[in-house]
Each structure stands twice: as C-alpha cells, then as structure tokens.
Design a protein around this motif. Structure first.
Motif, PDB file in Angstrom:
ATOM      1  N   LEU A   1       0.823  -1.207   0.000  1.00  0.00           N
ATOM      2  CA  LEU A   1       0.000   0.000   0.000  1.00  0.00           C
ATOM      3  C   LEU A   1       0.856   1.255   0.000  1.00  0.00           C
ATOM      4  CD1 LEU A   1      -2.897  -0.946   2.441  1.00  0.00           C
ATOM      5  CD2 LEU A   1      -2.983  -0.725  -0.049  1.00  0.00           C
ATOM      6  N   LEU A   2       1.918   1.265   0.776  1.00  0.00           N
ATOM      7  CA  LEU A   2       2.812   2.428   0.781  1.00  0.00           C
ATOM      8  C   LEU A   2       3.469   2.608  -0.574  1.00  0.00           C
ATOM      9  CD1 LEU A   2       4.561   2.197   4.271  1.00  0.00           C
ATOM     10  CD2 LEU A   2       2.973   3.956   3.479  1.00  0.00           C
ATOM     11  N   TYR A   3       3.880   1.521  -1.204  1.00  0.00           N
ATOM     12  CA  TYR A   3       4.524   1.569  -2.500  1.00  0.00           C
ATOM     13  C   TYR A   3       3.578   2.138  -3.549  1.00  0.00           C
ATOM     14  CZ  TYR A   3       8.014  -0.066  -5.848  1.00  0.00           C
ATOM     15  OH  TYR A   3       8.972  -0.143  -6.809  1.00  0.00           O
ATOM     16  N   SER A   4       2.311   1.687  -3.551  1.00  0.00           N
ATOM     17  CA  SER A   4       1.350   2.193  -4.527  1.00  0.00           C
ATOM     18  C   SER A   4       0.952   3.630  -4.209  1.00  0.00           C
ATOM     19  CB  SER A   4       0.132   1.280  -4.608  1.00  0.00           C
ATOM     20  OG  SER A   4      -0.531   1.209  -3.378  1.00  0.00           O
TER      21      SER A   4
ATOM     22  N   PHE B   1       6.980   6.482 -19.830  1.00  0.00           N
ATOM     23  CA  PHE B   1       6.714   6.145 -18.434  1.00  0.00           C
ATOM     24  C   PHE B   1       6.295   4.692 -18.303  1.00  0.00           C
ATOM     25  CE2 PHE B   1       2.984   7.992 -20.411  1.00  0.00           C
ATOM     26  CZ  PHE B   1       1.965   7.118 -20.091  1.00  0.00           C
ATOM     27  N   HIS B   2       6.271   4.240 -17.070  1.00  0.00           N
ATOM     28  CA  HIS B   2       5.814   2.887 -16.758  1.00  0.00           C
ATOM     29  C   HIS B   2       4.436   2.945 -16.113  1.00  0.00           C
ATOM     30  CE1 HIS B   2      10.072   0.947 -16.493  1.00  0.00           C
ATOM     31  NE2 HIS B   2       9.624   1.001 -17.717  1.00  0.00           N
ATOM     32  N   LEU B   3       3.614   1.975 -16.486  1.00  0.00           N
ATOM     33  CA  LEU B   3       2.356   1.702 -15.804  1.00  0.00           C
ATOM     34  C   LEU B   3       2.528   0.354 -15.124  1.00  0.00           C
ATOM     35  CD1 LEU B   3      -0.182   2.594 -18.640  1.00  0.00           C
ATOM     36  CD2 LEU B   3       0.466   4.017 -16.692  1.00  0.00           C
ATOM     37  N   LYS B   4       1.855   0.191 -14.008  1.00  0.00           N
ATOM     38  CA  LYS B   4       1.967  -1.073 -13.280  1.00  0.00           C
ATOM     39  C   LYS B   4       0.568  -1.656 -13.091  1.00  0.00           C
ATOM     40  CE  LYS B   4       4.496  -3.175  -9.522  1.00  0.00           C
ATOM     41  NZ  LYS B   4       5.510  -2.994  -8.505  1.00  0.00           N
ATOM     42  N   PRO B   5       0.421  -2.969 -13.293  1.00  0.00           N
ATOM     43  CA  PRO B   5      -0.892  -3.587 -13.093  1.00  0.00           C
ATOM     44  C   PRO B   5      -1.272  -3.590 -11.615  1.00  0.00           C
ATOM     45  CG  PRO B   5       0.745  -5.257 -13.595  1.00  0.00           C
ATOM     46  CD  PRO B   5       1.431  -3.936 -13.727  1.00  0.00           C
ATOM     47  N   THR B   6      -2.562  -3.533 -11.381  1.00  0.00           N
ATOM     48  CA  THR B   6      -3.072  -3.547 -10.010  1.00  0.00           C
ATOM     49  C   THR B   6      -3.896  -4.808  -9.789  1.00  0.00           C
ATOM     50  OG1 THR B   6      -5.176  -2.458 -10.479  1.00  0.00           O
ATOM     51  CG2 THR B   6      -3.268  -1.024 -10.080  1.00  0.00           C
ATOM     52  N   LYS B   7      -4.338  -4.978  -8.573  1.00  0.00           N
ATOM     53  CA  LYS B   7      -5.183  -6.127  -8.233  1.00  0.00           C
ATOM     54  C   LYS B   7      -6.652  -5.866  -8.555  1.00  0.00           C
ATOM     55  CE  LYS B   7      -2.009  -7.946  -4.833  1.00  0.00           C
ATOM     56  NZ  LYS B   7      -1.779  -8.391  -3.477  1.00  0.00           N
ATOM     57  N   CYS B   8      -6.985  -4.675  -9.000  1.00  0.00           N
ATOM     58  CA  CYS B   8      -8.369  -4.350  -9.361  1.00  0.00           C
ATOM     59  C   CYS B   8      -8.694  -4.904 -10.739  1.00  0.00           C
ATOM     60  CB  CYS B   8      -8.581  -2.831  -9.377  1.00  0.00           C
ATOM     61  SG  CYS B   8      -8.541  -2.103  -7.740  1.00  0.00           S
ATOM     62  N   ALA B   9      -9.952  -5.164 -10.958  1.00  0.00           N
ATOM     63  CA  ALA B   9     -10.417  -5.684 -12.239  1.00  0.00           C
ATOM     64  C   ALA B   9     -10.318  -4.613 -13.314  1.00  0.00           C
ATOM     65  CB  ALA B   9     -11.859  -6.151 -12.111  1.00  0.00           C
TER      66      ALA B   9
ATOM     67  N   ASP C   1      -7.631   5.079  -6.264  1.00  0.00           N
ATOM     68  CA  ASP C   1      -7.223   5.108  -4.867  1.00  0.00           C
ATOM     69  C   ASP C   1      -6.287   3.931  -4.601  1.00  0.00           C
ATOM     70  OD1 ASP C   1      -6.987   5.354  -2.141  1.00  0.00           O
ATOM     71  OD2 ASP C   1      -9.056   4.804  -1.696  1.00  0.00           O
ATOM     72  N   PRO C   2      -5.023   4.214  -4.199  1.00  0.00           N
ATOM     73  CA  PRO C   2      -4.069   3.119  -4.018  1.00  0.00           C
ATOM     74  C   PRO C   2      -4.461   2.107  -2.948  1.00  0.00           C
ATOM     75  CG  PRO C   2      -3.100   5.232  -3.362  1.00  0.00           C
ATOM     76  CD  PRO C   2      -4.449   5.514  -3.940  1.00  0.00           C
ATOM     77  N   GLN C   3      -5.255   2.505  -1.958  1.00  0.00           N
ATOM     78  CA  GLN C   3      -5.680   1.536  -0.946  1.00  0.00           C
ATOM     79  C   GLN C   3      -6.666   0.534  -1.538  1.00  0.00           C
ATOM     80  OE1 GLN C   3      -5.452   4.870  -0.007  1.00  0.00           O
ATOM     81  NE2 GLN C   3      -3.679   4.591   1.294  1.00  0.00           N
ATOM     82  N   ARG C   4      -7.389   0.941  -2.541  1.00  0.00           N
ATOM     83  CA  ARG C   4      -8.374   0.042  -3.140  1.00  0.00           C
ATOM     84  C   ARG C   4      -7.818  -0.741  -4.323  1.00  0.00           C
ATOM     85  NH1 ARG C   4     -13.687   3.793  -2.647  1.00  0.00           N
ATOM     86  NH2 ARG C   4     -13.671   3.860  -0.404  1.00  0.00           N
ATOM     87  N   CYS C   5      -6.748  -0.240  -4.922  1.00  0.00           N
ATOM     88  CA  CYS C   5      -6.143  -0.909  -6.071  1.00  0.00           C
ATOM     89  C   CYS C   5      -4.641  -1.046  -5.862  1.00  0.00           C
ATOM     90  CB  CYS C   5      -6.401  -0.125  -7.356  1.00  0.00           C
ATOM     91  SG  CYS C   5      -8.108  -0.126  -7.898  1.00  0.00           S
ATOM     92  N   PRO C   6      -4.214  -1.925  -4.952  1.00  0.00           N
ATOM     93  CA  PRO C   6      -2.766  -2.085  -4.736  1.00  0.00           C
ATOM     94  C   PRO C   6      -2.105  -2.713  -5.965  1.00  0.00           C
ATOM     95  CG  PRO C   6      -3.982  -3.714  -3.482  1.00  0.00           C
ATOM     96  CD  PRO C   6      -4.998  -2.799  -4.096  1.00  0.00           C
ATOM     97  N   PHE C   7      -0.837  -2.388  -6.157  1.00  0.00           N
ATOM     98  CA  PHE C   7      -0.081  -2.921  -7.280  1.00  0.00           C
ATOM     99  C   PHE C   7       0.156  -4.417  -7.143  1.00  0.00           C
ATOM    100  CE2 PHE C   7       1.845   1.466  -7.757  1.00  0.00           C
ATOM    101  CZ  PHE C   7       1.133   1.756  -8.901  1.00  0.00           C
ATOM    102  N   ARG C   8       0.232  -5.074  -8.306  1.00  0.00           N
ATOM    103  CA  ARG C   8       0.619  -6.482  -8.380  1.00  0.00           C
ATOM    104  C   ARG C   8       2.117  -6.519  -8.654  1.00  0.00           C
ATOM    105  NH1 ARG C   8      -3.828 -10.070 -11.173  1.00  0.00           N
ATOM    106  NH2 ARG C   8      -2.177 -11.547 -10.810  1.00  0.00           N
ATOM    107  N   ASN C   9       2.797  -7.443  -8.057  1.00  0.00           N
ATOM    108  CA  ASN C   9       4.222  -7.602  -8.316  1.00  0.00           C
ATOM    109  C   ASN C   9       4.527  -8.854  -9.118  1.00  0.00           C
ATOM    110  OD1 ASN C   9       5.052  -5.219  -6.994  1.00  0.00           O
ATOM    111  ND2 ASN C   9       4.765  -6.238  -5.036  1.00  0.00           N
TER     112      ASN C   9
ATOM    113  N   GLY D   1      -7.386  -6.929 -25.404  1.00  0.00           N
ATOM    114  CA  GLY D   1      -6.346  -7.840 -24.959  1.00  0.00           C
ATOM    115  C   GLY D   1      -5.787  -7.535 -23.580  1.00  0.00           C
ATOM    116  N   VAL D   2      -6.085  -6.372 -23.055  1.00  0.00           N
ATOM    117  CA  VAL D   2      -5.565  -5.974 -21.744  1.00  0.00           C
ATOM    118  C   VAL D   2      -6.521  -6.497 -20.679  1.00  0.00           C
ATOM    119  CG1 VAL D   2      -5.016  -4.022 -20.250  1.00  0.00           C
ATOM    120  CG2 VAL D   2      -4.420  -3.943 -22.669  1.00  0.00           C
ATOM    121  N   GLN D   3      -5.974  -7.253 -19.723  1.00  0.00           N
ATOM    122  CA  GLN D   3      -6.827  -7.885 -18.726  1.00  0.00           C
ATOM    123  C   GLN D   3      -6.705  -7.289 -17.331  1.00  0.00           C
ATOM    124  OE1 GLN D   3      -6.285 -12.099 -18.904  1.00  0.00           O
ATOM    125  NE2 GLN D   3      -6.708 -12.194 -21.085  1.00  0.00           N
ATOM    126  N   HIS D   4      -5.763  -6.364 -17.136  1.00  0.00           N
ATOM    127  CA  HIS D   4      -5.544  -5.799 -15.812  1.00  0.00           C
ATOM    128  C   HIS D   4      -5.834  -4.304 -15.802  1.00  0.00           C
ATOM    129  CE1 HIS D   4      -3.627  -9.514 -14.579  1.00  0.00           C
ATOM    130  NE2 HIS D   4      -2.891  -9.455 -15.673  1.00  0.00           N
TER     131      HIS D   4
END
Length: 164
Positions: free
Chosen positions: A14-17, A76-84, A91-99, A47-50
């Motif tokens: 959460l801090l990272y996102s 720039f870089h975009l990072k996938p999140t755990k949100c659909a 909001d980063p608390q609601r969509c934390p990054f996937r590693n 084709g994008v699923q995240h």
C-alpha cells in the motif's frame, strides 16, 4: 507469525502504490493529460486484462513552439493492479499494485494548444510489456515523435507584422 508477515507485506504494498500515486499527482497537468489518454486507450483494448496505474516517469520533454503550442513527449511505466479491468478507482488503498506481472512501458507524444491535446496531428501512443520492448521499438517511438514536433512552417517572430 505468518499473519504478521502478511500484514507487513500488505502495508508495504500500500505504501509503494501510494508513492506511485503521489508521483502521478506531482506531474504537470500537460503530462497528466497524456497519461490519462494512454490509460483510456489501454483499458479499452480487448487484450488488456488488468487495471493499470501510473508508476514512474522514465523520460519527458516539452517543446514550446510559440503561440501557446507545445509538443509533449513522455515515456513512463504503468503497473498492473489487483483491481479488475475497467475499474475507475485510482485510490491506491483500493487498487494495490501487483508484483507478479510485468510493467507496461508506454510512450506518448502529442501537440497541445492552450493546454488541451489537439486532434491533429493525431496523438501517438505506444505501450508494450517491458520485457518485450526492443531497442528498435524505442528508436521508432522517438523518430515518430521527432517528426511530429518538427514543423517547418511554424510561425516565427520574423513572420509577425506589427502596426504602429
């Protein structure tokens, strides 16, 4: 013990996102508009699923052409999140990054007039998963954006007439 470790890992994610969201918030408005344009196009692609969020800037340039016209380039870089996919929540608390997924490397260039993206020339957007990016693709992106910003018919101070 495992529960404490899981809690620490979650808090770290959460801090990272949140830091990445802060990076987006610190972008100048002209660059935010380009990131938003890329995210809209990326999320509309079948084709994008995240769901992706802005992660960090790699390179950017801003060429002032005069009379309120600017040419913007942003890599720039975009990072996938755990949100659909399709989630509008940033909001980063609601969509934390996937590693467990690769970063998306994006380049965008566009012309603005009075701080609004112009439709002509058409904004250029190119995104690809980071491991698949080649030097040839990087060179092609830069060449495309250089050609877009080169305008041999641009007005100059010598072309401006004044009446006294």
């Amino acid at each position: 013990m495992a529960a404490v470790l899981l809690l620490l890992l979650s808090a770290g994610a959460l801090l990272y996102s949140a830091e990445a969201q802060q990076a987006y918030d610190q972008l100048p408005e002209n660059y935010k508009k380009g990131v938003d344009l890329v995210l809209r196009q990326l999320h509309s692609h079948a084709g994008v699923q995240h769901h992706f969020l802005f992660f960090r800037t790699l390179a950017k340039s801003d060429i002032e052409s005069g009379f309120g016209v600017r040419y913007i380039y942003h890599n720039f870089h975009l990072k996938p999140t755990k949100c659909a996919k399709g989630t509008t929540q940033s909001d980063p608390q609601r969509c934390p990054f996937r590693n467990d997924r690769p970063l998306m490397d994006c380049a965008v260039c566009y012309k603005t007039l009075a701080d609004e993206i112009e439709s002509s020339p058409k904004p250029y957007v190119h995104c690809i998963q980071r491991p698949k990016l080649t030097q040839e693709m990087t060179d092609s992106r830069l060449d495309h954006c250089r050609k877009m910003s080169y305008n041999s018919g641009a007005p100059t101070l010598l072309a401006v007439s004044t009446t006294e």
